[in-house]
Design a protein around this motif. Structure first.
Motif, PDB file in Angstrom:
ATOM      1  N   ILE A   7      -4.557  -1.307 -13.002  1.00  7.35           N
ATOM      2  CA  ILE A   7      -4.360  -1.830 -11.657  1.00  7.35           C
ATOM      3  C   ILE A   7      -5.697  -1.809 -10.937  1.00  7.35           C
ATOM      4  O   ILE A   7      -6.431  -0.810 -10.995  1.00  7.35           O
ATOM      5  N   ALA A   8      -6.017  -2.888 -10.258  1.00  7.07           N
ATOM      6  CA  ALA A   8      -7.282  -2.986  -9.529  1.00  7.07           C
ATOM      7  C   ALA A   8      -7.329  -1.993  -8.384  1.00  7.07           C
ATOM      8  O   ALA A   8      -6.308  -1.460  -7.949  1.00  7.07           O
ATOM      9  N   ARG A   9      -8.493  -1.769  -7.877  1.00  2.00           N
ATOM     10  CA  ARG A   9      -8.680  -0.865  -6.748  1.00  2.00           C
ATOM     11  C   ARG A   9      -7.824  -1.286  -5.550  1.00  2.00           C
ATOM     12  O   ARG A   9      -7.326  -0.444  -4.825  1.00  2.00           O
ATOM     13  N   CYS A  10      -7.621  -2.572  -5.371  1.00  2.26           N
ATOM     14  CA  CYS A  10      -6.848  -3.078  -4.233  1.00  2.26           C
ATOM     15  C   CYS A  10      -5.345  -3.042  -4.487  1.00  2.26           C
ATOM     16  O   CYS A  10      -4.556  -3.183  -3.562  1.00  2.26           O
ATOM     17  N   GLU A  19      -7.091 -15.097 -14.805  1.00  2.00           N
ATOM     18  CA  GLU A  19      -8.165 -15.857 -14.184  1.00  2.00           C
ATOM     19  C   GLU A  19      -9.449 -15.862 -15.017  1.00  2.00           C
ATOM     20  O   GLU A  19     -10.178 -16.815 -15.027  1.00  2.00           O
ATOM     21  N   ASN A  20      -9.745 -14.762 -15.712  1.00  2.00           N
ATOM     22  CA  ASN A  20     -10.977 -14.668 -16.485  1.00  2.00           C
ATOM     23  C   ASN A  20     -10.708 -13.854 -17.747  1.00  2.00           C
ATOM     24  O   ASN A  20     -10.530 -12.653 -17.676  1.00  2.00           O
ATOM     25  N   VAL A  21     -10.710 -14.507 -18.890  1.00  2.00           N
ATOM     26  CA  VAL A  21     -10.386 -13.823 -20.147  1.00  2.00           C
ATOM     27  C   VAL A  21     -11.438 -12.796 -20.542  1.00  2.00           C
ATOM     28  O   VAL A  21     -11.169 -11.903 -21.334  1.00  2.00           O
ATOM     29  N   GLU A  22     -12.647 -12.885 -19.995  1.00  2.00           N
ATOM     30  CA  GLU A  22     -13.708 -11.937 -20.293  1.00  2.00           C
ATOM     31  C   GLU A  22     -13.674 -10.720 -19.378  1.00  2.00           C
ATOM     32  O   GLU A  22     -14.413  -9.762 -19.582  1.00  2.00           O
ATOM     33  N   CYS A  23     -12.827 -10.737 -18.378  1.00  2.00           N
ATOM     34  CA  CYS A  23     -12.778  -9.675 -17.382  1.00  2.00           C
ATOM     35  C   CYS A  23     -12.447  -8.326 -18.022  1.00  2.00           C
ATOM     36  O   CYS A  23     -11.597  -8.239 -18.899  1.00  2.00           O
ATOM     37  N   LYS A  24     -13.096  -7.288 -17.551  1.00  2.00           N
ATOM     38  CA  LYS A  24     -12.868  -5.936 -18.044  1.00  2.00           C
ATOM     39  C   LYS A  24     -12.081  -5.098 -17.026  1.00  2.00           C
ATOM     40  O   LYS A  24     -11.914  -3.908 -17.199  1.00  2.00           O
ATOM     41  N   GLY A  25     -11.642  -5.706 -15.937  1.00  2.00           N
ATOM     42  CA  GLY A  25     -10.930  -4.973 -14.892  1.00  2.00           C
ATOM     43  C   GLY A  25     -11.899  -4.437 -13.864  1.00  2.00           C
ATOM     44  O   GLY A  25     -13.061  -4.195 -14.169  1.00  2.00           O
ATOM     45  N   CYS A  26     -11.421  -4.217 -12.662  1.00  2.00           N
ATOM     46  CA  CYS A  26     -12.349  -3.865 -11.588  1.00  2.00           C
ATOM     47  C   CYS A  26     -12.645  -2.382 -11.500  1.00  2.00           C
ATOM     48  O   CYS A  26     -13.446  -1.980 -10.689  1.00  2.00           O
ATOM     49  N   LYS A  52     -14.538   5.855   0.041  1.00  2.00           N
ATOM     50  CA  LYS A  52     -13.661   7.020   0.179  1.00  2.00           C
ATOM     51  C   LYS A  52     -13.564   7.840  -1.101  1.00  2.00           C
ATOM     52  O   LYS A  52     -12.942   8.901  -1.112  1.00  2.00           O
ATOM     53  N   GLY A  53     -14.154   7.349  -2.192  1.00  2.00           N
ATOM     54  CA  GLY A  53     -14.116   8.082  -3.458  1.00  2.00           C
ATOM     55  C   GLY A  53     -12.747   8.068  -4.121  1.00  2.00           C
ATOM     56  O   GLY A  53     -12.395   9.004  -4.840  1.00  2.00           O
ATOM     57  N   LEU A  54     -11.990   7.005  -3.913  1.00  2.00           N
ATOM     58  CA  LEU A  54     -10.643   6.884  -4.473  1.00  2.00           C
ATOM     59  C   LEU A  54     -10.649   5.961  -5.683  1.00  2.00           C
ATOM     60  O   LEU A  54     -11.534   5.128  -5.836  1.00  2.00           O
ATOM     61  N   MET A  55      -9.636   6.081  -6.519  1.00  2.00           N
ATOM     62  CA  MET A  55      -9.467   5.151  -7.637  1.00  2.00           C
ATOM     63  C   MET A  55      -8.901   3.818  -7.143  1.00  2.00           C
ATOM     64  O   MET A  55      -9.154   2.782  -7.722  1.00  2.00           O
ATOM     65  N   GLY A  56      -8.081   3.884  -6.097  1.00  2.00           N
ATOM     66  CA  GLY A  56      -7.480   2.667  -5.572  1.00  2.00           C
ATOM     67  C   GLY A  56      -6.810   2.917  -4.241  1.00  2.00           C
ATOM     68  O   GLY A  56      -6.634   4.067  -3.815  1.00  2.00           O
ATOM     69  N   CYS A  57      -6.407   1.850  -3.593  1.00  2.00           N
ATOM     70  CA  CYS A  57      -5.730   1.940  -2.300  1.00  2.00           C
ATOM     71  C   CYS A  57      -4.446   2.752  -2.398  1.00  2.00           C
ATOM     72  O   CYS A  57      -3.994   3.313  -1.407  1.00  2.00           O
ATOM     73  N   TYR A  58      -3.876   2.818  -3.570  1.00  2.00           N
ATOM     74  CA  TYR A  58      -2.642   3.573  -3.767  1.00  2.00           C
ATOM     75  C   TYR A  58      -2.847   5.072  -3.573  1.00  2.00           C
ATOM     76  O   TYR A  58      -1.884   5.813  -3.473  1.00  2.00           O
ATOM     77  N   GLU A  59      -4.081   5.532  -3.508  1.00  2.00           N
ATOM     78  CA  GLU A  59      -4.360   6.942  -3.214  1.00  2.00           C
ATOM     79  C   GLU A  59      -4.573   7.172  -1.716  1.00  2.00           C
ATOM     80  O   GLU A  59      -4.776   8.293  -1.290  1.00  2.00           O
ATOM     81  N   CYS A  60      -4.521   6.107  -0.951  1.00  2.00           N
ATOM     82  CA  CYS A  60      -4.719   6.158   0.490  1.00  2.00           C
ATOM     83  C   CYS A  60      -3.361   5.918   1.164  1.00  2.00           C
ATOM     84  O   CYS A  60      -2.360   5.710   0.485  1.00  2.00           O
ATOM     85  N   GLU A  61      -3.333   5.925   2.450  1.00  2.00           N
ATOM     86  CA  GLU A  61      -2.099   5.629   3.191  1.00  2.00           C
ATOM     87  C   GLU A  61      -2.216   4.191   3.702  1.00  2.00           C
ATOM     88  O   GLU A  61      -2.754   3.956   4.778  1.00  2.00           O
ATOM     89  N   PRO A  62      -1.748   3.213   2.924  1.00  2.00           N
ATOM     90  CA  PRO A  62      -2.005   1.806   3.220  1.00  2.00           C
ATOM     91  C   PRO A  62      -1.123   1.167   4.295  1.00  2.00           C
ATOM     92  O   PRO A  62      -1.325   0.017   4.645  1.00  2.00           O
ATOM     93  N   ALA A  63      -0.160   1.884   4.844  1.00  2.00           N
ATOM     94  CA  ALA A  63       0.829   1.280   5.740  1.00  2.00           C
ATOM     95  C   ALA A  63       0.220   0.387   6.810  1.00  2.00           C
ATOM     96  O   ALA A  63       0.624  -0.753   6.969  1.00  2.00           O
ATOM     97  N   GLY A  64      -0.749   0.862   7.554  1.00  2.00           N
ATOM     98  CA  GLY A  64      -1.315   0.066   8.638  1.00  2.00           C
ATOM     99  C   GLY A  64      -2.631  -0.585   8.304  1.00  2.00           C
ATOM    100  O   GLY A  64      -3.253  -1.207   9.152  1.00  2.00           O
TER     101      GLY A  64
END
Length: 135
Positions: A7-10, A19-26, A52-64
């Motif tokens: 899963i991407a950082r976002c 979208e890109n077959v060469e992509c290695k993920g973000c 913020k030093g996180l792996m992704g937004c899922y480690e943050c509180e994304p509600a707002g």
């Protein structure tokens, strides 16, 4: 599905991106700043997560949150919220099961079945069940 891309950082699903077959993920190699996304240098969401030093937004509180993609895109918010609630591995399991059931991540360009929602909780339920529920 290329599960190893995860899963991407976002919150978007690098593992399903066509979208890109060469992509290695973000976020290959964890916190290393390796990203093959064509918009990586401009991605405000990615910059925020790295700051913020996180792996992704899922480690943050994304509600707002309205940074970057979160300003107007429901799909990354729903994926990140699903991962926050249930874990990244559970999200990957659901996405893999849904793909096997014929649910398409990218059908036309970058639009697919997960883009047909305007309600966060309905999209989260669709991720979990693979079924559209009527109100």
């Amino acid at each position: 599905m290329k599960r190893e891309l995860g899963i991407a950082r976002c919150g978007l699903a690098c593992c399903l991106c066509s979208e890109n077959v060469e992509c290695k993920g973000c976020k290959q190699d964890g916190f290393k700043d390796l990203c093959w996304c064509k918009d990586a240098d401009f991605c405000e969401t990615r910059k925020c997560v790295l700051r913020k030093g996180l792996m992704g937004c899922y480690e943050c509180e994304p509600a707002g949150c309205r940074i970057g993609l979160y300003a107007d895109k429901i799909k990354p918010r729903a994926f990140a919220e699903y991962a926050r609630r249930y874990g990244v591995e559970e999200l990957l399991d659901c996405l893999e099961r849904n793909e096997q059931a014929g649910i398409v991540y990218h059908r036309e360009g970058i639009m697919g079945d997960y883009d047909e929602f305007d309600d966060l909780e309905k999209l989260i339920d669709f991720i979990r069940t693979g079924k559209r529920r009527e109100s």
